[in-house]
Motif scaffolding. Structure first.
Motif, mmCIF file in Angstrom:
data_model
loop_
_atom_site.group_PDB
_atom_site.id
_atom_site.type_symbol
_atom_site.label_atom_id
_atom_site.label_comp_id
_atom_site.label_asym_id
_atom_site.label_seq_id
_atom_site.Cartn_x
_atom_site.Cartn_y
_atom_site.Cartn_z
ATOM 1 N N ASP A 28 3.409 14.597 12.800
ATOM 2 C CA ASP A 28 2.854 15.718 12.043
ATOM 3 C C ASP A 28 3.961 16.653 11.561
ATOM 4 O OD1 ASP A 28 0.325 14.736 12.448
ATOM 5 O OD2 ASP A 28 -0.174 16.111 14.081
ATOM 6 N N LYS A 29 4.945 16.877 12.404
ATOM 7 C CA LYS A 29 6.044 17.784 12.055
ATOM 8 C C LYS A 29 6.888 17.224 10.916
ATOM 9 C CE LYS A 29 10.087 20.123 14.030
ATOM 10 N NZ LYS A 29 10.900 20.335 15.275
ATOM 11 N N GLN A 30 7.183 15.931 10.975
ATOM 12 C CA GLN A 30 8.058 15.321 9.976
ATOM 13 C C GLN A 30 7.308 14.756 8.765
ATOM 14 O OE1 GLN A 30 11.211 12.752 11.540
ATOM 15 N NE2 GLN A 30 10.843 13.549 13.601
ATOM 16 N N GLY A 31 5.989 14.584 8.917
ATOM 17 C CA GLY A 31 5.217 14.014 7.814
ATOM 18 C C GLY A 31 5.548 12.560 7.558
ATOM 19 N N GLN A 32 5.975 11.861 8.610
ATOM 20 C CA GLN A 32 6.392 10.468 8.486
ATOM 21 C C GLN A 32 5.781 9.636 9.611
ATOM 22 O OE1 GLN A 32 10.630 11.282 8.876
ATOM 23 N NE2 GLN A 32 10.952 10.857 6.697
ATOM 24 N N PHE A 33 5.868 8.312 9.469
ATOM 25 C CA PHE A 33 5.466 7.409 10.539
ATOM 26 C C PHE A 33 6.309 6.155 10.467
ATOM 27 C CE2 PHE A 33 3.031 5.957 6.956
ATOM 28 C CZ PHE A 33 2.703 4.621 7.161
ATOM 29 N N VAL A 34 6.179 5.302 11.485
ATOM 30 C CA VAL A 34 7.012 4.110 11.605
ATOM 31 C C VAL A 34 6.152 2.851 11.534
ATOM 32 C CG1 VAL A 34 8.439 2.771 13.216
ATOM 33 C CG2 VAL A 34 8.867 5.211 12.907
ATOM 34 N N ILE A 35 6.649 1.841 10.838
ATOM 35 C CA ILE A 35 6.054 0.516 10.889
ATOM 36 C C ILE A 35 7.106 -0.435 11.431
ATOM 37 C CG2 ILE A 35 4.426 0.939 9.022
ATOM 38 C CD1 ILE A 35 6.276 -0.547 7.134
ATOM 39 N N LEU A 100 12.424 -2.006 11.666
ATOM 40 C CA LEU A 100 11.338 -1.058 11.491
ATOM 41 C C LEU A 100 11.621 -0.287 10.217
ATOM 42 C CD1 LEU A 100 12.494 2.018 12.289
ATOM 43 C CD2 LEU A 100 12.309 1.076 14.605
ATOM 44 N N ALA A 101 10.626 0.448 9.754
ATOM 45 C CA ALA A 101 10.809 1.265 8.558
ATOM 46 C C ALA A 101 10.146 2.613 8.768
ATOM 47 C CB ALA A 101 10.229 0.573 7.321
ATOM 48 N N VAL A 102 10.718 3.629 8.145
ATOM 49 C CA VAL A 102 10.189 4.989 8.205
ATOM 50 C C VAL A 102 9.581 5.316 6.842
ATOM 51 C CG1 VAL A 102 10.736 7.415 8.574
ATOM 52 C CG2 VAL A 102 11.929 5.646 9.897
ATOM 53 N N LEU A 103 8.319 5.764 6.861
ATOM 54 C CA LEU A 103 7.579 6.029 5.628
ATOM 55 C C LEU A 103 6.960 7.420 5.668
ATOM 56 C CD1 LEU A 103 7.275 2.859 6.366
ATOM 57 C CD2 LEU A 103 5.399 2.895 4.750
ATOM 58 N N PRO A 104 6.713 8.015 4.493
ATOM 59 C CA PRO A 104 5.936 9.255 4.456
ATOM 60 C C PRO A 104 4.468 8.925 4.696
ATOM 61 C CG PRO A 104 6.420 8.534 2.227
ATOM 62 C CD PRO A 104 7.185 7.613 3.148
ATOM 63 N N LYS A 105 3.726 9.858 5.266
ATOM 64 C CA LYS A 105 2.304 9.641 5.477
ATOM 65 C C LYS A 105 1.598 9.415 4.140
ATOM 66 C CE LYS A 105 1.541 12.209 9.781
ATOM 67 N NZ LYS A 105 0.717 13.266 10.411
ATOM 68 N N LEU A 106 0.496 8.676 4.184
ATOM 69 C CA LEU A 106 -0.268 8.402 2.971
ATOM 70 C C LEU A 106 -0.853 9.700 2.413
ATOM 71 C CD1 LEU A 106 -2.156 5.215 4.239
ATOM 72 C CD2 LEU A 106 0.039 5.346 3.047
ATOM 73 N N ALA A 107 -0.946 9.778 1.105
ATOM 74 C CA ALA A 107 -1.315 11.043 0.468
ATOM 75 C C ALA A 107 -2.748 11.090 -0.051
ATOM 76 C CB ALA A 107 -0.348 11.322 -0.695
ATOM 77 N N TRP A 108 -3.603 10.154 0.367
ATOM 78 C CA TRP A 108 -4.982 10.124 -0.129
ATOM 79 C C TRP A 108 -5.772 11.333 0.358
ATOM 80 C CZ3 TRP A 108 -5.857 6.750 -3.809
ATOM 81 C CH2 TRP A 108 -5.121 5.561 -3.841
ATOM 82 N N GLN A 109 -6.682 11.838 -0.501
ATOM 83 C CA GLN A 109 -7.569 12.946 -0.160
ATOM 84 C C GLN A 109 -9.017 12.460 -0.172
ATOM 85 O OE1 GLN A 109 -6.345 15.999 0.745
ATOM 86 N NE2 GLN A 109 -4.309 15.063 0.491
ATOM 87 N N ALA A 110 -9.862 13.111 0.656
ATOM 88 C CA ALA A 110 -11.260 12.683 0.780
ATOM 89 C C ALA A 110 -11.977 12.681 -0.572
ATOM 90 C CB ALA A 110 -11.984 13.595 1.770
ATOM 91 N N GLU A 111 -11.661 13.649 -1.434
ATOM 92 C CA GLU A 111 -12.342 13.751 -2.724
ATOM 93 C C GLU A 111 -12.122 12.505 -3.579
ATOM 94 O OE1 GLU A 111 -10.136 16.006 -1.571
ATOM 95 O OE2 GLU A 111 -11.624 17.440 -0.778
ATOM 96 N N GLN A 112 -10.977 11.860 -3.390
ATOM 97 C CA GLN A 112 -10.663 10.687 -4.198
ATOM 98 C C GLN A 112 -11.564 9.494 -3.887
ATOM 99 O OE1 GLN A 112 -6.291 11.299 -3.069
ATOM 100 N NE2 GLN A 112 -6.091 10.281 -5.053
ATOM 101 N N LEU A 113 -12.192 9.497 -2.714
ATOM 102 C CA LEU A 113 -13.038 8.373 -2.324
ATOM 103 C C LEU A 113 -14.350 8.343 -3.100
ATOM 104 C CD1 LEU A 113 -12.504 8.439 1.550
ATOM 105 C CD2 LEU A 113 -11.276 7.111 -0.176
ATOM 106 N N LEU A 114 -14.684 9.456 -3.742
ATOM 107 C CA LEU A 114 -15.895 9.494 -4.549
ATOM 108 C C LEU A 114 -15.683 8.856 -5.918
ATOM 109 C CD1 LEU A 114 -17.226 13.055 -3.695
ATOM 110 C CD2 LEU A 114 -18.420 10.897 -3.268
#
Length: 269
Positions: A28-35, A100-114
């Motif tokens: 949450d702090k870095q806005g990233q995750f690992v795969i 492994l790879a470091v990526l930014p979190k996905l940027a999808w918003q709930a409104e886009q699902l409509l």
């Protein structure tokens, strides 16, 4: 072979930052995750997800597909070689894969699902799933049936939990996955004519008799308590999964998969 810089110390500042991504607080702090692993990295690259850094074992680089690192360099992705000790520090598995790879979190918003584009939408809504393996499996099933998106409600296990990410087998890169407040998102969807459907042992309609060819948001509840009372109250239909044997119920991921594949069957395989 392109030679990248090598990090040998577990006390290196970059290594410490990557290690923090094993915990939700750090993500949450870095806005990233690992795969981790060749398959997930290739899936991310194929989906043109903006990978920031690839970290690989200097000792096992010969085991990696040669074209993977070459393609990464061509795309301008930072590539860093590390020792096995450093790689182990950055993963939560007993036997780390070679990269492994470091990526930014996905940027999808709930409104886009409509906005489903052509045809009726099929959005999978998660209400409090706690097991990372279950969440990953549901996302894979959603991907397999061609769902138009996934919405994660409050109280659901972190999408970027390493176990969740591994369980998706790359499906998290194949469809929109957003996080949102279900008590706000579901009424918004219903106001636009979307059917809000849940499963229930007390459901009056079989999932095989319900019309899934319309716009549907299908809600899956917590493993133990099911769909929360507040969310269940917003549902327009409660369906039942018929069972011939003596099992009282199905695992949440299994139940979701049964319903999702029935929806796919009705929509035309």
């Amino acid at each position: 072979m392109i030679h990248d810089s090598v990090i040998t110390s577990v006390h290196n500042a970059r290594v410490k930052a990557w290690t923090q991504l094993l915990e939700k607080k750090g993500r949450d702090k870095q806005g990233q995750f690992v795969i981790e692993g060749v398959h997930l990295v290739q899936e991310a690259m194929a989906a043109t997800v903006p990978i920031e850094t690839i970290v690989y074992s200097e000792e096992r680089v010969h085991l990696l597909p040669k074209e993977l690192l070459e393609q990464a360099h061509e795309q301008g992705i930072e590539c860093i070689a590390v020792t096995e000790q450093v790689l182990g520090k950055c993963t939560d598995t007993q036997s780390p894969q070679a990269l492994l790879a470091v990526l930014p979190k996905l940027a999808w918003q709930a409104e886009q699902l409509l906005d489903t584009g052509e045809g009726p939408g099929l959005v999978v809504v998660i209400d409090g799933i706690q097991d990372p393996g279950n969440l990953g499996t549901i996302i894979r099933s959603a991907d397999a049936v061609g769902a138009t998106g996934v919405l994660l409600g409050r109280g659901t296990v972190d999408l970027y939990n390493p176990k969740t990410v591994r369980s998706t087998m790359g499906s998290l890169f194949h469809l929109p996955i957003a996080q949102g407040e279900l008590l706000e998102a579901l009424p918004q969807a219903a106001a636009q004519g979307v059917a809000i459907v849940t499963t229930s042992l007390q459901g009056s309609t079989s999932c095989y008799n319900y019309d899934f060819t319309q716009d549907v948001w299908f809600v899956i509840g917590n493993e133990g308590q099911g769909v929360s009372q507040a969310v269940a109250g917003l549902a327009t239909q409660h369906v039942l999964i018929p069972m011939r044997g003596q099992a009282e119920s199905l695992n949440a991921a299994m139940a979701a998969t049964v319903v999702l594949f029935e929806a796919m069957r009705q929509r035309g395989v």
